[in-house]
Enzyme design. Structure first.
Site, PDB file in Angstrom:
ATOM      1  N   CYS A 169     -92.241   6.865  33.744  1.00 35.27           N
ATOM      2  CA  CYS A 169     -93.094   6.862  32.551  1.00 35.27           C
ATOM      3  C   CYS A 169     -94.387   7.621  32.841  1.00 35.27           C
ATOM      4  O   CYS A 169     -94.851   7.683  33.971  1.00 35.27           O
ATOM      5  CB  CYS A 169     -93.446   5.466  32.079  1.00 35.27           C
ATOM      6  N   ARG A 181     -92.111  13.127  36.052  1.00 32.56           N
ATOM      7  CA  ARG A 181     -91.928  11.708  36.391  1.00 32.56           C
ATOM      8  C   ARG A 181     -90.603  11.162  35.887  1.00 32.56           C
ATOM      9  O   ARG A 181     -90.160  10.103  36.316  1.00 32.56           O
ATOM     10  CB  ARG A 181     -93.085  10.885  35.817  1.00 32.56           C
ATOM     11  N   TRP A 236     -89.444   6.059  30.400  1.00 35.99           N
ATOM     12  CA  TRP A 236     -88.177   5.960  31.119  1.00 35.99           C
ATOM     13  C   TRP A 236     -87.628   4.575  30.825  1.00 35.99           C
ATOM     14  O   TRP A 236     -88.229   3.574  31.174  1.00 35.99           O
ATOM     15  CB  TRP A 236     -88.409   6.150  32.617  1.00 35.99           C
ATOM     16  N   ASN A 283     -96.462   1.430  31.244  1.00 33.36           N
ATOM     17  CA  ASN A 283     -95.535   1.812  32.306  1.00 33.36           C
ATOM     18  C   ASN A 283     -95.303   0.576  33.152  1.00 33.36           C
ATOM     19  O   ASN A 283     -96.259  -0.052  33.600  1.00 33.36           O
ATOM     20  CB  ASN A 283     -96.152   2.939  33.152  1.00 33.36           C
ATOM     21  N   GLY A 284     -94.036   0.215  33.396  1.00 34.28           N
ATOM     22  CA  GLY A 284     -93.752  -0.953  34.214  1.00 34.28           C
ATOM     23  C   GLY A 284     -92.811  -1.910  33.509  1.00 34.28           C
ATOM     24  O   GLY A 284     -92.164  -1.561  32.517  1.00 34.28           O
ATOM     25  N   GLU A 343     -79.054  14.124  53.188  1.00 33.58           N
ATOM     26  CA  GLU A 343     -80.036  14.692  52.265  1.00 33.58           C
ATOM     27  C   GLU A 343     -79.432  15.835  51.462  1.00 33.58           C
ATOM     28  O   GLU A 343     -79.698  15.976  50.259  1.00 33.58           O
ATOM     29  CB  GLU A 343     -81.267  15.161  53.055  1.00 33.58           C
ATOM     30  N   LYS A 370     -79.228  15.906  47.351  1.00 33.57           N
ATOM     31  CA  LYS A 370     -79.788  16.976  46.518  1.00 33.57           C
ATOM     32  C   LYS A 370     -78.754  17.488  45.528  1.00 33.57           C
ATOM     33  O   LYS A 370     -79.044  17.701  44.348  1.00 33.57           O
ATOM     34  CB  LYS A 370     -80.288  18.135  47.393  1.00 33.57           C
ATOM     35  N   GLU A 372     -78.193  14.898  42.816  1.00 27.57           N
ATOM     36  CA  GLU A 372     -79.346  14.700  41.937  1.00 27.57           C
ATOM     37  C   GLU A 372     -79.451  15.762  40.854  1.00 27.57           C
ATOM     38  O   GLU A 372     -79.744  15.444  39.700  1.00 27.57           O
ATOM     39  CB  GLU A 372     -80.641  14.720  42.761  1.00 27.57           C
ATOM     40  N   HIS A 411     -62.328   8.701  59.661  1.00 29.40           N
ATOM     41  CA  HIS A 411     -62.189   7.293  59.285  1.00 29.40           C
ATOM     42  C   HIS A 411     -62.286   7.101  57.781  1.00 29.40           C
ATOM     43  O   HIS A 411     -62.965   6.196  57.295  1.00 29.40           O
ATOM     44  CB  HIS A 411     -63.239   6.455  60.016  1.00 29.40           C
ATOM     45  N   LYS A 462     -89.609  10.737  39.254  1.00 31.45           N
ATOM     46  CA  LYS A 462     -90.237  11.167  40.500  1.00 31.45           C
ATOM     47  C   LYS A 462     -90.834   9.996  41.256  1.00 31.45           C
ATOM     48  O   LYS A 462     -90.659   9.854  42.457  1.00 31.45           O
ATOM     49  CB  LYS A 462     -91.340  12.193  40.183  1.00 31.45           C
TER      50      LYS A 462
END
Length: 615
Positions: A2, A27, A75, A101-102, A488, A492, A495, A511, A610
């Site tokens: 948010c 964000r 968000w 926000n929250g 990582e 990426k 995402e 395995h 973010k």
């Protein structure tokens, strides 16, 4: 998550708020809205979608006029993304308006109580509950806005950053925070409120960052008043001079922020070790380490707590610290660590890693570690962030603002800081020979130019991306220091391209994941000519025998893997530990190009934010 923007002053608020919301798009959000005071009444527009959609809606509804206003990008938490659930939210009387926000965790019993008192609700949000709670307190107790907000916040459980306006207070905005960041910009006869400083940096370099459980009453032509929400004690405002500049938060000619930030890495890595790494003198100087060196040297164990990309940086640090300094290290997901009743001792050191310095789960892990008596050291990028204030000591990465939601330069600068720490501890403990210590210092100093060299592979990586852009799945393999890099790389790709990808230790492929390999499966293998090289070559043979498509990251001049792989990407040689930084660069570029070719929103991938300030 948010974004909050507010303005009060002599200018028209709407263009400032809209521009500010665009600056906060990084964000992550799914709807946007704005509310202004036009001199007589509140006018508001809000909509599901992007800020550009909000601009169209505001034009249709003629929502422009007013020199006081608030804006929001949401968000979704409570309630699906739609026009009704978008912020701002009004109280039943229409006299109060809020952005938030929250999460208000106890919103349901509060909502039921308000319904019993005759309040009605249009949205599914916890935020609409909060604004009506404020109104109910204000009316029943005869309180002014600021006091009513304070009383209400003492009744809620959860996290918040809020801005509230009252039609009866046409020159006042009340702001408060707990767990979500909030900055107040101090201009000449004007004030700004935002989730971070980027929305107002072109207007003022002076800012106040609210601490947790603080609220501010912002009034035109009067000094800001800041009070503790619980104790009601007054706080003297601390005004910081911002180091941020406008150029840092603009694209600078690049198509996307992510690409800009990938290409900034040679410079920001250099900025991160500048003044700390003195290779000609054989020294590493970090105040946060030097001032607490005995705590690190005498630590029975180091626990690293982080989330997402920062967790991967922590895994690299585990290899480094154990290899160099011979201190046992455990790397924990902060979101799990805080809930599993972990064993933490007073002789433990906890390193908390976060790009934003506001990650809710990491902050909770810090508080838990402090309660148990551990020494807590923070690694973050944002000066003045919550983690930098909550930890006993720490070190900033100097990556500059990272706008792209998918972290790139944050990751490599985190590894840079953690490498400095590992080497400094090795020197202090005598667990590394002087020659190896000096060699690593020299190699670390050379990393920026080697990263620059790795960036020269961009055109080749683009051609590989064109071949595999439609692959439904992808496997990333690495060993040792490069196993976290494989994780990582997979993250990426997931995402920003929405391709399913997994990272594995190369030996672990047998395995389970080997069952997935066929002629349609691209497998990215990190295969520098270092320790485990022969083992990785054997893993590549196993992939080739099953017709998998092999994309190999190899040391410059490698011939053995070149003869086995379908594609190779060359990278400069370095020490095994520091190759983890160099190998990251091609994987970032590969993910970027695949995402662009697939037409996804590279800087603002769906469903992501973010700064994750909720659980």
């Amino acid at each position: 998550m948010c974004g909050i923007v507010g303005y009060i002053g002599p200018r028209e608020a709407y263009p400032i708020i809209i521009k500010g919301l665009k600056r906060l798009e990084y964000r992550g959000y799914d709807s946007a809205g704005v509310a202004l005071y036009d001199g007589e009444k509140f006018i508001s527009s809000k909509t599901k979608g992007k800020v550009s959609d909000l601009e169209k809606r505001a034009e249709e509804e003629n929502t422009f006029k007013g020199s006081m206003g608030i804006g929001h990008t949401r968000w979704a938490t409570h309630g699906v993304p739609n026009d009704v659930n978008s912020h701002p939210h009004f109280s039943n009387s229409g006299e109060l308006v809020i952005i938030h926000n929250g999460i208000i965790e106890n919103y349901e019993p509060l909502k039921q109580e308000l319904i019993n008192r005759g309040y009605t609700f249009k949205s599914d949000t916890d935020t609409e509950v909060l604004v009506n709670l404020i109104e109910d307190i204000q009316k029943n107790k005869g309180l002014k806005l600021g006091k009513a907000v304070q009383v209400a916040l003492n009744q809620v459980v959860g996290a918040y950053a809020i801005c509230v306006m009252d039609i009866k207070k046409p020159n006042e905005i009340v702001a408060a925070r707990l767990g979500s960041p909030l900055a107040i910009g101090i201009g000449e006869g004007e004030f700004f409120v935002a989730s971070d400083a980027s929305p107002f940096i072109e207007y003022t370099n002076n800012a106040i960052y609210l601490e947790d459980e603080e609220m501010a009453i912002i009034r035109l032509h009067k000094p800001i008043k800041i009070r503790k929400i619980k104790s009601d004690s007054e706080v003297s405002p601390y005004i910081q001079e911002l180091q941020l500049n406008l150029e840092q938060i603009e694209k600078g000619g690049y198509d996307h922020f992510m690409l800009k930030e990938i290409y900034e890495q040679p410079q920001v890595i250099r900025d991160t070790f500048r003044g700390r790494l003195l290779s000609d003198q054989g020294l590493i100087k970090m105040a946060g380490i030097e001032d607490n060196l005995n705590k690190f040297i005498n630590a029975k164990r180091i626990i690293i707590a982080a989330c997402g990309t920062s967790w991967h940086a922590g895994l690299v640090a585990e290899y480094m610290i154990e290899e160099f300094a011979r201190i046992p290290v455990e790397v924990e997901y902060a979101s799990e660590f805080r809930y599993r009743n972990p064993i933490i001792n007073a002789d433990d050191v906890v390193i908390a890693i976060s790009q934003s310095g506001e990650t809710a789960d990491t902050l909770a892990a810090i508080k838990l570690a402090k309660e148990k008596g551990a020494f807590v050291f923070g690694v973050c990028n944002v000066v003045g962030s919550s983690i930098s204030r909550e930890t006993h000591a720490g070190a900033y990465t100097h990556a500059g603002p990272e706008i792209g939601v998918a972290s790139t330069k944050a990751f490599t600068t985190q590894i840079t800081v953690l490498a400095l720490i590992a080497l400094r501890l090795a020197k202090a403990k005598g667990t590394m020979s002087q020659s190896d210590y000096l060699r690593n210092l020299i190699e670390l100093e050379l990393i920026p130019e080697k990263v620059q060299e790795a960036l020269l592979e961009n055109d080749k990586i683009l051609e590989i991306a064109k071949i595999y852009k439609d692959a439904p799945n992808c496997l990333f393999l690495g060993r040792g220091f490069n196993f976290p890099v494989a994780l990582e790389g997979a993250l990426k790709l997931k995402e920003i391209s929405y391709i399913h990808a997994e990272g594995y230790p190369a030996a672990e492929m047998k395995h389970g994941p080997i069952a997935l390999i066929d002629e349609n499966m691209p497998v990215i293998v990190i295969a520098p000519q270092q320790n485990h090289y022969d083992k990785v070559v054997s893993n590549i043979q196993e992939i080739k025998a099953r017709s998998g498509k092999i994309i190999a990251l190899v040391s410059k001049g490698d011939e053995q893997v070149k003869n086995l792989a379908d594609h190779i990407i060359e990278m400069p040689n370095s020490t095994e530990a520091l190759t983890s930084i160099i190998a990251t660069i091609p994987l970032q570029l590969l993910s970027y190009h695949v995402a662009v070719l697939r037409g996804t929103n590279v800087d603002q991938p769906r469903n992501l934010a973010k700064s994750v300030t909720v659980e």
